[in-house]
Design a protein around this motif. Structure first.
Motif, PDB file in Angstrom:
ATOM      1  N   GLU A 337     -26.878  75.553 102.932  1.00 31.23           N
ATOM      2  CA  GLU A 337     -27.381  75.907 101.612  1.00 31.23           C
ATOM      3  C   GLU A 337     -27.131  74.799 100.595  1.00 31.23           C
ATOM      4  O   GLU A 337     -27.965  74.561  99.728  1.00 31.23           O
ATOM      5  N   TRP A 338     -25.973  74.120 100.665  1.00 28.04           N
ATOM      6  CA  TRP A 338     -25.698  73.071  99.680  1.00 28.04           C
ATOM      7  C   TRP A 338     -26.721  71.943  99.770  1.00 28.04           C
ATOM      8  O   TRP A 338     -27.019  71.307  98.758  1.00 28.04           O
ATOM      9  N   ALA A 339     -27.251  71.702 100.958  1.00 31.83           N
ATOM     10  CA  ALA A 339     -28.200  70.604 101.127  1.00 31.83           C
ATOM     11  C   ALA A 339     -29.557  70.916 100.504  1.00 31.83           C
ATOM     12  O   ALA A 339     -30.389  70.013 100.351  1.00 31.83           O
ATOM     13  N   LYS A 340     -29.802  72.173 100.127  1.00 30.04           N
ATOM     14  CA  LYS A 340     -31.057  72.569  99.498  1.00 30.04           C
ATOM     15  C   LYS A 340     -30.986  72.488  97.982  1.00 30.04           C
ATOM     16  O   LYS A 340     -31.982  72.742  97.303  1.00 30.04           O
ATOM     17  N   ALA A 341     -29.809  72.152  97.451  1.00 31.25           N
ATOM     18  CA  ALA A 341     -29.606  72.090  96.006  1.00 31.25           C
ATOM     19  C   ALA A 341     -29.713  70.654  95.511  1.00 31.25           C
ATOM     20  O   ALA A 341     -29.354  69.710  96.217  1.00 31.25           O
ATOM     21  N   ARG A 342     -30.188  70.495  94.288  1.00 30.32           N
ATOM     22  CA  ARG A 342     -30.232  69.192  93.637  1.00 30.32           C
ATOM     23  C   ARG A 342     -28.998  68.992  92.768  1.00 30.32           C
ATOM     24  O   ARG A 342     -28.337  69.956  92.380  1.00 30.32           O
ATOM     25  N   PRO A 343     -28.690  67.731  92.426  1.00 34.60           N
ATOM     26  CA  PRO A 343     -27.571  67.495  91.504  1.00 34.60           C
ATOM     27  C   PRO A 343     -27.776  68.216  90.176  1.00 34.60           C
ATOM     28  O   PRO A 343     -28.901  68.390  89.712  1.00 34.60           O
ATOM     29  N   VAL A 344     -26.653  68.625  89.566  1.00 33.71           N
ATOM     30  CA  VAL A 344     -26.714  69.457  88.369  1.00 33.71           C
ATOM     31  C   VAL A 344     -27.131  68.680  87.128  1.00 33.71           C
ATOM     32  O   VAL A 344     -27.466  69.289  86.105  1.00 33.71           O
ATOM     33  N   LEU A 345     -27.102  67.345  87.187  1.00 32.83           N
ATOM     34  CA  LEU A 345     -27.547  66.540  86.051  1.00 32.83           C
ATOM     35  C   LEU A 345     -28.896  65.923  86.387  1.00 32.83           C
ATOM     36  O   LEU A 345     -29.044  65.223  87.389  1.00 32.83           O
ATOM     37  N   THR A 346     -29.874  66.204  85.561  1.00 29.05           N
ATOM     38  CA  THR A 346     -31.188  65.582  85.717  1.00 29.05           C
ATOM     39  C   THR A 346     -31.486  64.776  84.456  1.00 29.05           C
ATOM     40  O   THR A 346     -31.046  65.132  83.365  1.00 29.05           O
ATOM     41  N   ILE A 347     -32.231  63.674  84.637  1.00 30.41           N
ATOM     42  CA  ILE A 347     -32.584  62.826  83.497  1.00 30.41           C
ATOM     43  C   ILE A 347     -34.067  62.506  83.578  1.00 30.41           C
ATOM     44  O   ILE A 347     -34.685  62.595  84.645  1.00 30.41           O
ATOM     45  N   PRO A 348     -34.672  62.127  82.448  1.00 28.43           N
ATOM     46  CA  PRO A 348     -36.090  61.775  82.459  1.00 28.43           C
ATOM     47  C   PRO A 348     -36.362  60.621  83.423  1.00 28.43           C
ATOM     48  O   PRO A 348     -35.555  59.703  83.569  1.00 28.43           O
ATOM     49  N   GLY A 349     -37.502  60.696  84.077  1.00 30.54           N
ATOM     50  CA  GLY A 349     -37.927  59.621  84.959  1.00 30.54           C
ATOM     51  C   GLY A 349     -37.601  59.842  86.421  1.00 30.54           C
ATOM     52  O   GLY A 349     -38.083  59.091  87.276  1.00 30.54           O
ATOM     53  N   MET A 350     -36.810  60.861  86.747  1.00 32.26           N
ATOM     54  CA  MET A 350     -36.439  61.080  88.143  1.00 32.26           C
ATOM     55  C   MET A 350     -37.648  61.335  89.039  1.00 32.26           C
ATOM     56  O   MET A 350     -37.733  60.821  90.154  1.00 32.26           O
ATOM     57  N   GLU A 351     -38.580  62.116  88.532  1.00 30.86           N
ATOM     58  CA  GLU A 351     -39.730  62.485  89.360  1.00 30.86           C
ATOM     59  C   GLU A 351     -40.772  61.371  89.447  1.00 30.86           C
ATOM     60  O   GLU A 351     -41.668  61.420  90.285  1.00 30.86           O
ATOM     61  N   GLU A 352     -40.670  60.368  88.564  1.00 32.10           N
ATOM     62  CA  GLU A 352     -41.646  59.279  88.553  1.00 32.10           C
ATOM     63  C   GLU A 352     -41.230  58.111  89.443  1.00 32.10           C
ATOM     64  O   GLU A 352     -41.989  57.160  89.620  1.00 32.10           O
ATOM     65  N   VAL A 353     -40.012  58.171  90.007  1.00 26.63           N
ATOM     66  CA  VAL A 353     -39.542  57.083  90.868  1.00 26.63           C
ATOM     67  C   VAL A 353     -40.401  57.008  92.128  1.00 26.63           C
ATOM     68  O   VAL A 353     -40.708  58.026  92.748  1.00 26.63           O
ATOM     69  N   GLN A 354     -40.816  55.785  92.477  1.00 27.18           N
ATOM     70  CA  GLN A 354     -41.614  55.576  93.684  1.00 27.18           C
ATOM     71  C   GLN A 354     -40.697  55.443  94.898  1.00 27.18           C
ATOM     72  O   GLN A 354     -39.562  54.952  94.786  1.00 27.18           O
ATOM     73  N   VAL A 355     -41.177  55.878  96.070  1.00 24.77           N
ATOM     74  CA  VAL A 355     -40.342  55.868  97.274  1.00 24.77           C
ATOM     75  C   VAL A 355     -41.094  55.205  98.425  1.00 24.77           C
ATOM     76  O   VAL A 355     -42.237  55.564  98.721  1.00 24.77           O
ATOM     77  N   ARG A 356     -40.446  54.225  99.054  1.00 24.50           N
ATOM     78  CA  ARG A 356     -40.931  53.650 100.309  1.00 24.50           C
ATOM     79  C   ARG A 356     -40.213  54.398 101.423  1.00 24.50           C
ATOM     80  O   ARG A 356     -39.009  54.233 101.623  1.00 24.50           O
ATOM     81  N   ARG A 357     -40.932  55.184 102.163  1.00 22.62           N
ATOM     82  CA  ARG A 357     -40.298  56.100 103.109  1.00 22.62           C
ATOM     83  C   ARG A 357     -40.293  55.543 104.534  1.00 22.62           C
ATOM     84  O   ARG A 357     -41.221  54.868 104.964  1.00 22.62           O
ATOM     85  N   GLY A 358     -39.238  55.898 105.261  1.00 21.93           N
ATOM     86  CA  GLY A 358     -39.189  55.678 106.691  1.00 21.93           C
ATOM     87  C   GLY A 358     -39.155  54.228 107.129  1.00 21.93           C
ATOM     88  O   GLY A 358     -39.800  53.877 108.127  1.00 21.93           O
ATOM     89  N   LEU A 359     -38.397  53.380 106.433  1.00 22.99           N
ATOM     90  CA  LEU A 359     -38.288  51.976 106.821  1.00 22.99           C
ATOM     91  C   LEU A 359     -37.215  51.852 107.906  1.00 22.99           C
ATOM     92  O   LEU A 359     -36.060  52.225 107.700  1.00 22.99           O
ATOM     93  N   THR A 360     -37.585  51.346 109.066  1.00 21.11           N
ATOM     94  CA  THR A 360     -36.629  51.175 110.154  1.00 21.11           C
ATOM     95  C   THR A 360     -35.745  49.970 109.876  1.00 21.11           C
ATOM     96  O   THR A 360     -36.233  48.849 109.755  1.00 21.11           O
ATOM     97  N   TYR A 361     -34.439  50.196 109.808  1.00 20.87           N
ATOM     98  CA  TYR A 361     -33.525  49.095 109.503  1.00 20.87           C
ATOM     99  C   TYR A 361     -32.762  48.604 110.733  1.00 20.87           C
ATOM    100  O   TYR A 361     -32.245  47.498 110.747  1.00 20.87           O
TER     101      TYR A 361
END
Length: 598
Positions: A337-361
């Motif tokens: 259940e804890w893994a389904k929760a977001r951090p309790v502090l949110t700030i503007p711009g969080m949802e606008e961040v771009q993500v490069r997904r699944g890069l094999t390192y």
């Protein structure tokens, strides 16, 4: 909710810590299995018996219908209730609400009206002690037991009522209880298999223990003038109805515990006992305030119930604090259940961040290990510093999906919104088995993969406009065993400007070198600046190792900053929706700014 102080039942149940008296002789506490068998025996009922529902009145609240009704109690008399129904044929999710001791079915009416607009049918019940005559029960003396038992049975019949409704989906039922309602709900979780999710607010789960040790003598004997022996028998009988008994057998039904951080009526020991007794899946959340929880708790329980019961979107401010990640149906490991929760502090711009997904390192054996790279808007102005997130201990079946879990993805977005690129790295699990001796046998492998991730991120500097000369490590929990390893080498890399460890595990049996032993072996003054956060309510063994690490660092002159959250819990950024937790997150952001941008 009312702003007045608890009275009636709440005074008997929740003011326990105010009164210390001579102990009453008590029989040995039975085994949990014995109490559970008793609970299930005394709460048996005939689900097919006539409910004899009688409508008192009906009114419209916009397009939502509020029906005042009564139904037959298995113990005699009538159960007054509100039935709140959305427009349309459904099928809708269903909830049963039970109020606190001084309240009534009106306590959750506003909440039920709001949920109806999201597609929820709610039944709000009056407990026996607030019903009109001749249906009223008593909370005095030995009458407390039959009244408490009647409340449990009336809740089971309330579930019967919801199941009987054609507009209710019998496979999507939940329960919400506050204070007294949480005590009853805890017991109900052990017997009512049709309810999938339970929200228990500010409840005492071990009331029978409390009445033996903490209530006033005149409260013990009460109107019936019970002898000490009779009272001990009475308390033993009550033990089978304790909330801890039910939540100890709740699985696979989900539990959400909600508590106010400054509640004067429930002791920390009672809080811990109720939560610890609960089976997985469970989550405990703590809030500003006292016995009456506010808007943040209401938001959380609505979103958590939506996640488990599948109803429509719940209007609220900001991003959802809970949601279930979309993982493969073949995954046989449940998401905690804890893994389904977001951090309790949110700030503007969080949802606008771009993500490069699944890069094999890197690739080890026949498996690819991947990371997600979160890119802030600030990158348009030139190369940005990098924060590498190293997760903690997880079930091996879940580690390939760590990048999809809201707890970690939310953290990455929160950090990235401050202007840093964030690499959220899947490192795998150090465990080779379920026994404690097998939990950390592959720590060295995770340390190697972290090195590979750092090398990969720095190699991406040109194509992704990253500043490879300004990197910070950030780790949590057992991730301290591997997430700090580059910072504690004899010659840490110059580009590693800092490291952050939240509630970290810094020593463990069989781990060599552990962070503590590595610190002792290194040149402490060469260690990059460290920020360590200590959660006061964390596991004693974890905090003991943390304290030893801090003492060693300070003795040897390592640049370590310690931030303490005395009332904080492990995973404080997910569980403690309080200003002190948010402030420590802000202090972490200031630490990153100091060492990555100045």
């Amino acid at each position: 909710m009312s702003g007045s102080r608890p009275s009636s039942w709440c005074q008997r149940v929740l003011l326990l810590a105010l009164f210390i008296t001579l102990p009453v002789a008590a029989a040995p506490v039975p085994e949990p299995a014995t109490l559970l068998a008793e609970l299930r025996e005394v709460t048996k009922h005939d689900a097919t018996a006539p409910l004899d529902v009688k409508k008192v009145r009906e009114q419209k609240r916009g397009d939502v219908t509020v029906t005042e009704l009564t139904y037959a109690s298995p113990k005699g008399g009538r159960v007054p209730a509100f039935l709140v129904t959305p427009p349309g044929p459904g099928p809708f999710a269903g909830l049963v609400f039970l109020h606190w001791g001084q309240g009534s079915k009106n306590e959750f009416l506003d909440e039920a009206l709001s949920l109806a607009r999201s597609g929820v049918v709610s039944l709000l019940v009056d407990a026996p002690h607030v019903r009109p005559e001749p249906w009223r029960g008593s909370l005095r003396g030995a009458a407390l037991y039959p009244t408490h038992l009647q409340t449990l049975l009336d809740m089971r019949r309330g579930v019967d009522l919801l199941v009987s409704r054609p507009e209710v989906d019998a496979n999507r039922l939940g329960f919400v209880g506050h204070s007294m309602g949480a005590m009853v709900g805890g017991a109900l979780a052990g017997v009512e298999t049709r309810v999938r999710a339970f929200v228990l607010m500010n409840g005492v789960g071990d009331y029978s223990k409390s009445i033996l040790t903490l209530e006033r003598e005149n409260e013990k004997k009460l109107a019936d003038a019970m002898s000490e022996q009779d009272f001990a028998v009475f308390a033993r009988k009550m033990a089978a109805l304790d909330g801890v008994v039910g939540v100890g057998a709740a699985s696979p039904r989900a539990l959400l515990f909600q508590y106010g951080r400054s509640d004067p009526w429930v002791t920390p020991e009672q809080v811990r006992a109720f939560i610890d007794a609960g089976t997985e899946p469970k989550l405990a959340r703590f809030y500003e305030g006292a016995h009456e929880l506010g808007d943040a708790a209401r938001r959380d329980r609505a979103q958590w119930l939506r996640m488990h019961l599948g109803f429509g979107e719940v209007p609220s401010y900001g991003p959802p604090m809970f949601f279930a990640p979309a993982l493969p149906a073949s995954l046989d490991t449940p998401v905690p259940e804890w893994a389904k929760a977001r951090p309790v502090l949110t700030i503007p711009g969080m949802e606008e961040v771009q993500v490069r997904r699944g890069l094999t390192y890197t690739r080890m054996g026949n498996r690819d290990y991947k990371l997600d790279l979160y890119i802030p808007d600030a990158i348009s102005q030139g190369p940005v510093p990098v924060v590498v997130l190293a997760h903690g201990m997880m079930h091996p079946g879940l580690t390939p999906f760590v990048r999809d879990l809201p707890a970690f993805a939310g953290q990455a977005r929160w950090v990235a919104a401050h202007g840093y690129a964030v690499a959220l790295v899947e490192l795998g699990s150090p465990a080779t088995g379920a026994e404690p001796a097998q939990w950390y046998t592959r720590v060295a492998d995770l340390q190697k993969r972290l090195d590979s991730a750092l090398a990969f991120v720095r190699k991406q500097a040109t194509t992704e406009k990253l500043d490879a000369s300004r990197v910070c490590l950030m780790t949590m929990s057992a991730g301290g065993l591997w997430g700090l390893s580059p910072a504690l080498r004899k010659e840490p890399p110059a580009w590693l400007r800092c490291a952050v460890a939240w509630y970290p595990l810094l020593d463990a049996p069989g781990v060599s070198p552990s962070p503590l032993s590595a610190l002792k072996a290194t040149h402490a003054k060469k260690v990059p600046p460290l920020l360590v956060l200590r959660a006061g309510q964390d596991a004693p063994a974890l905090n003991a190792a943390l304290d030893d690490f801090v003492k060693e660092a300070r003795t040897r002159g390592a640049p370590l900053t310690l931030l303490a959250l005395p009332e904080g819990h492990h995973g404080f950024e997910l569980t403690d929706d309080v200003e002190s937790a948010r402030e420590l997150m802000r202090q972490t952001a200031l630490f990153l700014e100091e060492h990555l941008t100045r």
